[in-house]
Design a protein around this motif. Structure first.
Motif, short mmCIF file in Angstrom:
data_model
loop_
_atom_site.label_atom_id
_atom_site.label_comp_id
_atom_site.label_asym_id
_atom_site.label_seq_id
_atom_site.Cartn_x
_atom_site.Cartn_y
_atom_site.Cartn_z
N GLU A 262 80.29 59.31 94.69
CA GLU A 262 81.11 58.11 94.93
C GLU A 262 80.28 56.84 94.74
N ASN A 263 78.99 56.93 95.06
CA ASN A 263 78.10 55.76 94.95
C ASN A 263 77.31 55.74 93.65
N PHE A 264 77.58 56.68 92.75
CA PHE A 264 76.72 56.78 91.57
C PHE A 264 76.69 55.50 90.74
N GLU A 265 77.84 54.86 90.54
CA GLU A 265 77.88 53.65 89.71
C GLU A 265 76.99 52.54 90.28
N ILE A 266 77.02 52.38 91.61
CA ILE A 266 76.17 51.31 92.19
C ILE A 266 74.70 51.73 92.18
N ILE A 267 74.44 53.03 92.27
CA ILE A 267 73.06 53.51 92.15
C ILE A 267 72.53 53.20 90.75
N LYS A 268 73.35 53.50 89.75
CA LYS A 268 72.94 53.26 88.35
C LYS A 268 72.69 51.78 88.09
N SER A 269 73.58 50.92 88.59
CA SER A 269 73.38 49.47 88.42
C SER A 269 72.10 49.02 89.12
N TRP A 270 71.87 49.57 90.31
CA TRP A 270 70.64 49.25 91.06
C TRP A 270 69.42 49.63 90.24
N MET A 271 69.47 50.77 89.57
CA MET A 271 68.35 51.21 88.74
C MET A 271 68.13 50.26 87.56
N VAL A 272 69.22 49.82 86.92
CA VAL A 272 69.08 48.89 85.79
C VAL A 272 68.43 47.59 86.26
N VAL A 273 68.93 47.04 87.36
CA VAL A 273 68.40 45.77 87.87
C VAL A 273 66.93 45.91 88.27
N ASN A 274 66.60 46.95 89.00
CA ASN A 274 65.22 47.14 89.44
C ASN A 274 64.27 47.31 88.28
N ASN A 275 64.66 48.11 87.32
CA ASN A 275 63.76 48.35 86.18
C ASN A 275 63.69 47.15 85.24
N ALA A 276 64.78 46.39 85.13
CA ALA A 276 64.74 45.15 84.35
C ALA A 276 63.74 44.18 84.97
N ARG A 277 63.68 44.16 86.29
CA ARG A 277 62.72 43.28 86.98
C ARG A 277 61.29 43.80 86.83
N SER A 278 61.10 45.11 87.02
CA SER A 278 59.74 45.64 87.04
C SER A 278 59.09 45.73 85.65
N PHE A 279 59.90 45.88 84.59
CA PHE A 279 59.32 45.98 83.24
C PHE A 279 59.31 44.65 82.50
N ALA A 280 59.86 43.59 83.10
CA ALA A 280 59.95 42.30 82.41
C ALA A 280 58.58 41.77 81.98
N SER A 281 57.57 41.99 82.82
CA SER A 281 56.24 41.46 82.51
C SER A 281 55.58 42.19 81.33
N ASP A 282 56.17 43.31 80.91
CA ASP A 282 55.64 44.03 79.75
C ASP A 282 56.31 43.59 78.45
N LEU A 283 57.17 42.59 78.56
CA LEU A 283 57.93 42.12 77.39
C LEU A 283 57.50 40.70 77.04
N THR A 284 58.42 39.76 76.93
CA THR A 284 58.06 38.40 76.53
C THR A 284 57.58 37.59 77.73
N ASP A 285 56.91 36.47 77.44
CA ASP A 285 56.43 35.64 78.54
C ASP A 285 57.60 34.99 79.28
N GLU A 286 58.65 34.67 78.55
CA GLU A 286 59.83 34.07 79.18
C GLU A 286 60.44 35.03 80.21
N LEU A 287 60.50 36.31 79.87
CA LEU A 287 61.01 37.31 80.80
C LEU A 287 60.08 37.48 82.00
N ARG A 288 58.78 37.48 81.74
CA ARG A 288 57.80 37.60 82.83
C ARG A 288 57.97 36.49 83.85
N VAL A 289 58.10 35.25 83.37
CA VAL A 289 58.26 34.09 84.26
C VAL A 289 59.57 34.19 85.03
#
Length: 633
Positions: A262-289
């Motif tokens: 029942e909570n899978f969709e919000i779990i999946k969104s949580w994973m996208v948001v968390n990983n977008a934040r944690s991997f941003a510094s490995d991409l462009t400087d604009e994303l890192r900032v």
């Protein structure tokens, strides 16, 4: 020193000029004696890196790998050219998950790559048998720094609003549509809200012995019917697992109500948001900032770190012990290493005397405490060996078809696999938890070991230019502080082998608990200028400060050239700090260390020698009646 302030605010009396002139760097939330040393070492390491780039003659293979990774991290043109494309490998893995069963199947690979999931495993020493390593299980962190932020509706609304704003800007840079951003953030916050009631506060987590909760395989299975927790545990360690050590029973007791289809969709969104934040510094400087905006706002940091420094640290953080070892060997050296070791053993000797002459422990408990003290292992300057994963790393550059995010995934997989291979094996107690180039020190209760990296062994903590009393008030007190952690409210529960064991008599244990409560009461509710101190949160560090200060003072007194004022002044000077109000308030909620002004003032007020030397009276703010003083070690 401003003499008229001595009896009112000793911290300001000693540090007034420094506090007036100190400038907080734009990319930091504070300036302190620790940070001053760190910035000096940073300059050395940046110069070394530039020199190594030009000429790699004589460098070992791991240092060459560091330089190769650094040449990738500083190529911001290439990072811009690649944009968010490298992140697709992570995003695709998450997007392929259609239900909880899919997450179950993919969990092992996600874990080994350190792709953020709502819960996870780690192999660490067994509290009950420090010569073995077992599997621990816990939930991921909340978006806000502490559960207390969720209980205050006003601050919660402000911070969630700030989180939403900064995360929206970040996801926009990733190219998500307006509808996708809104859904991802709304879902992620909904899942975060489910974790709040089953997450420990900073105060609760400070009592880390309570994080040790063994759960049998059968009991774990009963509580996690929606997900094959034990099957994944065994897949990761490649052998049978008969029990888990659960960090928080509240989470696993509520597991099936939180981790559900029942909570899978919000779990999946949580994973996208968390990983977008944690991997941003490995991409462009604009994303890192953009990814760092929320953290900077929380701490009152004015600007992001410069591209140049960030590029260095991104590579250095992967190879910190390699670079740190070079720093330790070349800027500290074996002679200084032996000299400081001698000083540590001198402090241990003083501690031995203080326990022997202790007036509130019986002889049986004293004998156990002294045994723990005499078996304490001491590591100074730089380690004798490094973690094995450095030799296993292989850095491939852009020209070989790789990128920074890909290199991170490869390295974290190697480190994760090595961690899980440690299951049911004896630990290597020669491996340090921090590099020699870090301005810090620590005590490991499960190793009964203290470590003093080379970086902290400088002025104002330690210098041949300072008097012995100043050194005792600086590094001597730091050394004794770390030794005191063996006997603080957490460390005192472990024996000389580093295993959880009650070596106290019932009477002495009650006396210790009463004294610990007195230390809590001494600090609790004391105003700092940015809010009040939480005595319960900071009790372990306050016990260590108090024991360390008293022990170092005894060592200084044994010197013919003992200088009380020099000792007191240097103690106050090593805690100097200038911080943003936001950072100071954040630390009051989450930091187990006392506020620096109280580490200086309250600990000195708590010393009879300080009161007598400066003839402090009841009319003075630095006064503390001798019957209110708390002396444990």
């Amino acid at each position: 020193m401003k003499k008229e302030l001595i009896k009112t605010n000793y911290y300001e009396a000693v540090n007034e000029e420094w506090l007036k002139n100190a400038v907080i760097p734009g990319d930091k939330p504070s300036m302190s004696a620790f940070l001053e040393l760190h910035l000096g070492i940073e300059d050395i390491l940046l110069d070394l890196t530039a020199k190594w780039e030009k000429d790699q003659t004589g460098l070992n293979e791991n240092t060459k790998k560091f330089i190769k990774l650094y040449q990738m991290t500083k190529d911001f043109d290439k990072r811009s050219e690649l944009g968010t494309k490298p992140f697709e490998v992570v995003l695709n893995q998450i997007n392929q998950l259609k239900n909880l069963k899919d997450l179950d199947k993919a969990f092992k690979d996600l874990t080994l790559a350190s792709i953020e999931t709502p819960f996870g495993f780690s192999v660490m020493q067994d509290f009950m048998n420090s010569n073995n390593q077992v599997l621990y299980f816990g939930a991921s962190r909340l978006f806000l720094p502490d559960t207390t932020y969720y209980k205050d509706e006003k601050s919660k609304a402000q911070l969630i609003g700030l989180f939403t704003q900064t995360t929206t800007q970040l996801l926009n840079l990733y190219g998500f549509s307006k509808e996708e951003k809104e859904k991802l953030i709304s879902d992620a916050l909904a899942f975060d809200e489910l974790l709040v009631p089953v997450t420990k506060s900073s105060v609760e987590a400070a009592d880390y012995v309570k994080m040790y909760n063994p759960l049998s395989k059968s009991d774990a299975k009963k509580l996690t019917k929606n997900f094959d927790i034990m099957g994944n545990a065994e897949a990761l360690v490649k052998q049978d697992v008969d029990q888990l050590i659960v960090l928080n029973l509240d989470f696993i007791n509520a597991f099936d109500s939180i981790i559900s289809d029942e909570n899978f969709e919000i779990i999946k969104s949580w994973m996208v948001v968390n990983n977008a934040r944690s991997f941003a510094s490995d991409l462009t400087d604009e994303l890192r900032v953009a990814a760092g905006a929320f953290g900077r706002a929380l701490s009152g940091t004015k600007e992001a770190q410069s591209k140049e420094k960030f590029a260095f640290y991104q590579a250095y953080n992967r190879f910190s012990q390699v670079v740190g070892l070079y720093y330790g060997e070349n800027f500290f050296g074996p002679v200084a290493k032996e000299d400081v070791k001698k000083m540590v053993h001198e402090i241990i000797g003083i501690y031995n005397e203080r326990i022997t002459n202790n007036d509130w422990l019986n002889e049986k408990t004293k004998a156990k405490a002294i045994k723990k003290l005499t078996t304490l292992s001491v590591h100074v300057g730089y380690p004798d060996e490094l973690p094995p994963y450095y030799d296993m790393f292989e850095v491939k550059g852009y020209e070989e078809g790789s990128n920074i995010l890909n290199e991170k995934l490869k390295m974290t997989r190697i480190m994760s696999e090595l961690n899980f291979e440690k299951y049911n094996k004896a630990p290597n107690k020669n491996i340090w938890h921090m590099p020699a180039s870090m301005v810090n020190a620590y005590y490991s209760p499960t190793n009964n070991q203290i470590v003093f990296p080379a970086a902290i062994l400088q002025k104002p903590y330690y210098s041949l230019e300072q008097s012995p009393s100043e050194n005792y008030g600086g590094i001597g007190a730091v050394m004794a502080h770390e030794i005191s952690h063996a006997f603080d409210n957490n460390g005192a529960k472990f024996d000389e082998f580093g295993s959880l064991s009650n070596w106290w008599t019932d009477e002495d244990l009650e006396a210790f608990k009463k004294k610990s409560k007195d230390m809590i009461d001494l600090f609790d509710g004391v105003e700092t200028g940015n809010g009040v101190c939480n005595g319960e949160l900071t009790v372990s560090e306050n016990i260590a400060d108090s024991g360390g200060l008293r022990c170092a003072l005894e060592a200084s007194k044994k010197r013919k050239d003992h200088d009380l004022e020099g000792f007191f002044k240097n103690w106050a000077s090593v805690w100097r700090q200038k911080a943003s109000p936001e950072y100071s308030q954040l630390l009051l909620r989450v930091d187990v260390h006392g506020p620096t002004i109280l580490r200086a003032n309250m600990q000195l007020s708590n010393l009879p020698e300080f009161q007598d030397f400066y003839q402090i009276t009841e009319e003075d703010k630095m006064y503390l009646a001798k019957d209110k003083m708390v002396s444990i070690w």
